[in-house]
Design a protein around this motif. Structure first.
Motif, PDB file in Angstrom:
ATOM      1  N   ASP A 152    -130.711 -33.408 -41.226  1.00  0.00           N
ATOM      2  CA  ASP A 152    -131.560 -32.398 -41.739  1.00  0.00           C
ATOM      3  C   ASP A 152    -131.962 -32.976 -43.065  1.00  0.00           C
ATOM      4  O   ASP A 152    -133.216 -33.132 -43.394  1.00  0.00           O
ATOM      5  CB  ASP A 152    -131.197 -31.130 -41.885  1.00  0.00           C
ATOM      6  CG  ASP A 152    -131.246 -30.413 -40.599  1.00  0.00           C
ATOM      7  OD1 ASP A 152    -132.106 -30.753 -39.733  1.00  0.00           O
ATOM      8  OD2 ASP A 152    -130.389 -29.349 -40.467  1.00  0.00           O
ATOM      9  N   THR A 153    -131.211 -33.653 -43.894  1.00  0.00           N
ATOM     10  CA  THR A 153    -131.294 -34.221 -45.224  1.00  0.00           C
ATOM     11  C   THR A 153    -132.088 -35.484 -45.064  1.00  0.00           C
ATOM     12  O   THR A 153    -133.218 -35.740 -45.742  1.00  0.00           O
ATOM     13  CB  THR A 153    -129.904 -34.393 -45.796  1.00  0.00           C
ATOM     14  OG1 THR A 153    -129.211 -33.384 -45.892  1.00  0.00           O
ATOM     15  CG2 THR A 153    -130.408 -35.070 -47.287  1.00  0.00           C
ATOM     16  N   ASP A 154    -131.671 -36.274 -44.195  1.00  0.00           N
ATOM     17  CA  ASP A 154    -132.573 -37.405 -44.020  1.00  0.00           C
ATOM     18  C   ASP A 154    -133.979 -37.123 -43.190  1.00  0.00           C
ATOM     19  O   ASP A 154    -135.030 -37.998 -43.907  1.00  0.00           O
ATOM     20  CB  ASP A 154    -131.974 -38.232 -42.945  1.00  0.00           C
ATOM     21  CG  ASP A 154    -130.584 -38.891 -43.359  1.00  0.00           C
ATOM     22  OD1 ASP A 154    -130.357 -39.009 -44.498  1.00  0.00           O
ATOM     23  OD2 ASP A 154    -129.688 -39.435 -42.544  1.00  0.00           O
ATOM     24  N   SER A 155    -134.136 -36.306 -42.577  1.00  0.00           N
ATOM     25  CA  SER A 155    -135.400 -35.972 -42.073  1.00  0.00           C
ATOM     26  C   SER A 155    -136.222 -35.401 -43.213  1.00  0.00           C
ATOM     27  O   SER A 155    -137.354 -35.620 -43.150  1.00  0.00           O
ATOM     28  CB  SER A 155    -135.117 -34.608 -41.090  1.00  0.00           C
ATOM     29  OG  SER A 155    -136.481 -34.300 -40.556  1.00  0.00           O
ATOM     30  N   ALA A 156    -135.970 -34.696 -44.057  1.00  0.00           N
ATOM     31  CA  ALA A 156    -136.417 -34.116 -45.501  1.00  0.00           C
ATOM     32  C   ALA A 156    -136.904 -35.307 -46.365  1.00  0.00           C
ATOM     33  O   ALA A 156    -138.201 -35.231 -46.654  1.00  0.00           O
ATOM     34  CB  ALA A 156    -135.782 -33.137 -45.999  1.00  0.00           C
TER      35      ALA A 156
END
Length: 642
Positions: free
Chosen positions: A361-365
Motif C-alpha cells: 500500500d505504501t509503494d502503491s501510494a
C-alpha cells in the motif's frame, strides 16, 4: 533471534520482530513500562505480544517499527485498517446477530404435564435473562470477545454487590490478568488456585498521590474463623473475631471437626455435601517506591499494602466471599494446545502478511503520486526568469501551461502507470491470500463477486472454511459461558436472592453466522412438523435460529396452540376429553354443567303424587282460546268469572 536462541511458545509467531527477541533488555524495548519491577519476567513476552497486536489494531504498526528501529521510515507507512477489519469481521461471525441464554427444559414448562424440573428451568431462564438485561451482557460480550479475537485472550469477573443485590459482571484487559498455578499443575484444563489482576496507577501531583500498583487477588483456601474490619498502624485490615473465652468464633452455619479441626460449611448449591474450601478476596495498593527487584506481582509485601474498603464497609483483606470457586472466567480465542492456557489471536499467523500488505500500500501510494503528477523533462525550453534575481523560476506542470521549445527542444514524461497496475494486482493477490489463510474466505470478507456464484450451493461451498472457523471458535467458548452462567446462579444463591438447590445447566446460544434461506427453513419446518418428524418446540427453535422475530419459544408455542383449532379437533376425537382440548387452546376450565333429573313415566312427582298432566312424550292438545267478548276463563274447569 539466532538459531541457538530459537524459542517456540504460544507467541512464537512474533519472533521475527526484533523487540520480541529479548523483551527484558533495557533500552531496546518498545514498551518501557513492562520493565517495571513488579512485572514477572516470564510474563514479558505475553504482555509485549498484546502491545504489538493493539498497535496493529489501531494502525500504529509503522510507528512501532520506527520506535524499535526496524524501519527508518515507519512513520510514513500506509496502514488502511486491514487488521481492524479482520478483527471486527471475525467477531461478527463468531457472535452472530444476537446471543440468547437457554436453559434446557424451559420450553416445556407451559405444557399440561410439565414436570417440576421444567418449571424450575423456565424460572431460572427468566431470572438469568433479567440479570443479563440489567448487567448489559450483550455489551460486555462484545468488549471481552473483541479483546479475545485481537489478543487471543479475554477475561470476565463476577462480584456480588450487596447494595444492588445482584452479581456484577466486568471485563478486564488480559494484560492485567496473572493466573497462578501450583507447581506442576499448569494445564489448559486446570483451574488456577490463585488469580491476580494488577496494573499501575499514575501519580497525581494535584491530589498528592504517588505512583502505585493495584492488585486484586482471588484465592481458594481452607475455611477459617470469622473476621471483622480492624486497623493496624493506621491501616485498615481484617482481624479474627474471638469469643468471651478467647477462642476464635466461626461464621454462622460453619462447623468444626473436633478431631481434625477442619471447618466445613454447606453451600446452597450442594445440599448435604459439606465443603472445607472458600474463596478469599484481597484488593490492595502498593507504592512503586516501596517495591524492589525482589518483588513481583506474585510476591508483593503484605506489610506495605493499603487495603481497600467495599461499599458496605468490609475491608478487602482476605475477605471470605462465602463460595468455593474463583469468580473469574478466562476466554481463549482458540482451543489451547496441550499444556497451554493462552489462546491465539486471529492476526497471529497472518501478521507478516499484513506487513506485506502495508508495504505494498505504501509503494502503491508513491506510484500513484508519480502517475497523477508525472515527472517532466524539458530540453530547449525558454524558462521564465525572476526579474529580481535573474534566476529561472521553478517549473510546475499545471493545466493550461504552455512552454516555448526551440527547434531541437523535447519534452519527456515518466510513465509509472504500469507499475501502479502491477501493485494493485499484488494487493488483490495479498487480500486473497489473507482471506484464505484466516479462513474468513473472500465471500466472508465481502470481496467475492456475486456473479461468480451460479447458485446457493456454490456459496455454501465457498463459505465452508468460514463454517469450520466459527465452529472451532465457538467450541473454545461453549464450556466457558456455561461456567459463567453457573457462577451467576451460585452467587445469587449465596446472596440469598435465588432459592437453594443444585445448579441447572444453562448455555449461551449464538446466532447464525451466515445468511440463512429462511423460505427453505420455513418449508422444512412445516413439512417436518406435519409429518411428525420433529416436535413443535424443535420447529419453532429452528425458525428462531433462522432469524425469524421469535423472542421466546414457549410463548410462541402457546400463541400457535391458541389458534390451532384443527389440531384441537383431532385431540377431541382422539381423547374425548373436553378439558384437555381447552387446555391445549389455552382456555380456562369450563364451569360444570348442572344435570337436571328427568321424571320417568309411572314414577311419583316431585311432591310424592303421580303426575296429573300428560306424559312428556305425548303431544298435548292445542289450547282453546275464548271467543271475542267471552267472559269465561280458559282452562279445564269451564266458564267462570274473570
Amino acid at each position: 533471534m539466532r538459531l541457538r536462541e530459537l524459542l517456540i511458545d504460544a507467541w512464537s509467531w512474533l519472533n521475527y520482530k526484533q523487540a520480541m527477541a529479548d523483551p527484558t533488555r533495557p533500552g531496546h524495548h518498545a514498551f518501557p513500562e513492562l520493565n517495571t519491577s513488579w512485572v514477572p519476567v516470564e510474563e514479558m513476552r505475553r504482555l509485549a505480544a498484546y502491545k504489538f497486536l493493539a498497535a496493529y489494531d489501531s494502525n500504529q504498526a509503522g510507528q512501532l517499527a520506527a520506535v524499535t528501529g526496524e524501519e527508518h521510515h515507519g512513520v510514513e507507512r500506509r496502514e488502511l485498517g486491514d487488521p481492524s477489519k479482520l478483527i471486527d469481521t471475525t467477531l461478527g461471525y463468531l457472535l452472530g446477530p444476537e446471543q440468547t441464554i437457554v436453559v434446557p427444559g424451559a420450553d416445556h414448562a407451559e405444557q399440561d404435564k410439565a414436570s417440576a424440573e421444567d418449571r424450575a428451568a423456565a424460572d431460572l431462564q427468566d431470572k438469568l435473562r433479567a440479570w443479563a438485561d440489567k448487567e448489559l451482557l450483550a455489551l460486555r460480550i462484545q468488549q471481552a470477545e473483541r479483546c479475545a479475537v485481537r489478543c487471543g485472550d479475554g477475561v470476565y469477573t463476577l462480584a456480588w454487590e450487596p447494595s444492588k443485590r445482584r452479581a456484577l459482571l466486568r471485563t478486564y484487559d488480559p494484560g492485567f490478568y496473572f493466573p497462578e498455578w501450583d507447581e506442576g499443575e499448569q494445564d489448559s484444563a486446570e483451574y488456577p488456585s490463585r488469580v491476580h489482576f494488577a496494573w499501575e496507577l499514575a501519580a497525581d501531583p494535584v491530589r498528592g498521590l504517588k505512583a502505585r500498583v493495584r492488585r486484586i487477588t482471588y484465592e481458594l483456601g481452607p475455611i477459617g474463623p470469622a473476621t471483622s474490619p480492624g486497623s493496624l498502624d493506621g491501616r485498615a485490615i481484617r482481624e479474627q473475631v474471638v469469643g468471651e473465652d478467647g477462642d476464635p468464633v466461626l461464621t454462622v452455619g460453619d462447623t468444626r471437626d473436633t478431631v481434625t479441626g477442619t471447618v466445613t460449611r454447606i453451600y446452597p448449591w450442594a445440599p448435604g455435601k459439606p465443603s472445607s474450601t472458600t474463596c478469599y478476596l484481597t484488593d490492595a495498593e502498593w507504592l512503586l517506591e516501596d517495591l524492589g527487584r525482589a518483588h513481583d506481582v506474585f510476591s508483593l509485601p503484605a506489610d506495605k499494602a493499603a487495603y481497600r474498603v467495599r461499599s458496605d464497609g468490609q475491608v478487602l483483606d482476605r475477605l471470605d466471599l462465602m463460595h468455593d470457586f474463583i469468580p473469574v472466567v478466562h476466554i481463549p480465542n482458540s482451543i489451547p494446545d496441550v499444556g497451554e492456557h493462552w489462546g491465539k489471536s486471529t492476526l497471529a499467523t497472518v501478521l507478516q502478511l499484513l506487513d506485506e500488505l502495508a508495504a505494498t500500500d505504501t509503494d502503491s501510494a508513491s506510484a500513484s503520486a508519480t502517475t497523477g503528477t508525472p515527472i517532466v523533462a524539458l530540453a530547449g525550453a525558454r524558462l521564465p526568469i525572476d526579474r529580481s534575481t535573474g534566476q529561472p523560476l521553478p517549473v510546475r506542470v499545471e493545466a493550461g501551461t504552455v512552454w516555448q521549445l526551440s527547434d531541437s527542444g523535447r519534452m519527456d514524461t515518466l510513465d509509472t502507470s504500469a507499475q501502479l497496475a502491477e501493485l494493485r494486482q499484488r494487493i488483490n493477490h495479498l487480500l486473497d491470500r489473507l482471506a484464505a489463510n484466516t479462513r474468513l474466505t473472500a465471500a466472508g470478507l465481502g470481496s467475492l463477486d456475486p456473479a461468480k456464484l451460479p447458485n446457493g450451493y456454490s456459496l455454501q461451498v465457498a463459505l465452508g472454511p468460514l463454517d469450520s472457523l466459527v465452529g472451532a471458535l465457538r467450541l473454545a467458548r461453549n464450556h466457558k459461558y456455561q461456567l459463567l452462567l453457573r457462577m451467576v446462579q451460585r452467587l445469587h444463591q449465596a446472596g440469598q436472592e435465588w432459592p437453594a438447590g443444585e445448579s441447572l445447566p444453562a448455555r449461551l446460544v449464538f446466532g447464525a453466522h451466515t445468511p440463512t434461506d429462511r423460505t427453505t427453513v420455513l418449508a422444512d419446518v412445516t413439512s417436518g412438523y406435519e409429518a411428525g418428524v420433529f416436535s413443535l418446540e424443535t420447529g419453532v427453535r429452528m425458525l428462531q435460529e433462522a432469524g425469524y422475530p421469535i423472542e421466546d419459544v414457549a410463548e410462541e408455542i402457546e400463541r400457535i396452540q391458541k389458534r390451532a383449532f384443527d389440531q384441537a379437533a383431532r385431540l377431541a376425537d382422539a381423547t374425548g376429553d373436553n378439558g384437555a382440548v381447552r387446555g391445549y387452546l389455552g382456555l380456562p376450565e369450563a364451569d360444570p354443567v348442572q344435570k337436571v333429573p328427568l321424571i320417568q313415566p309411572g314414577q311419583p312427582g316431585t311432591q310424592g303424587q303421580p303426575p296429573t298432566g300428560p306424559h312428556p312424550a305425548q303431544p298435548q292438545p292445542p289450547t282453546q282460546l275464548p271467543p271475542p267478548g267471552s267472559t269465561g276463563a280458559v282452562g279445564a274447569g269451564g266458564p267462570g268469572p274473570r
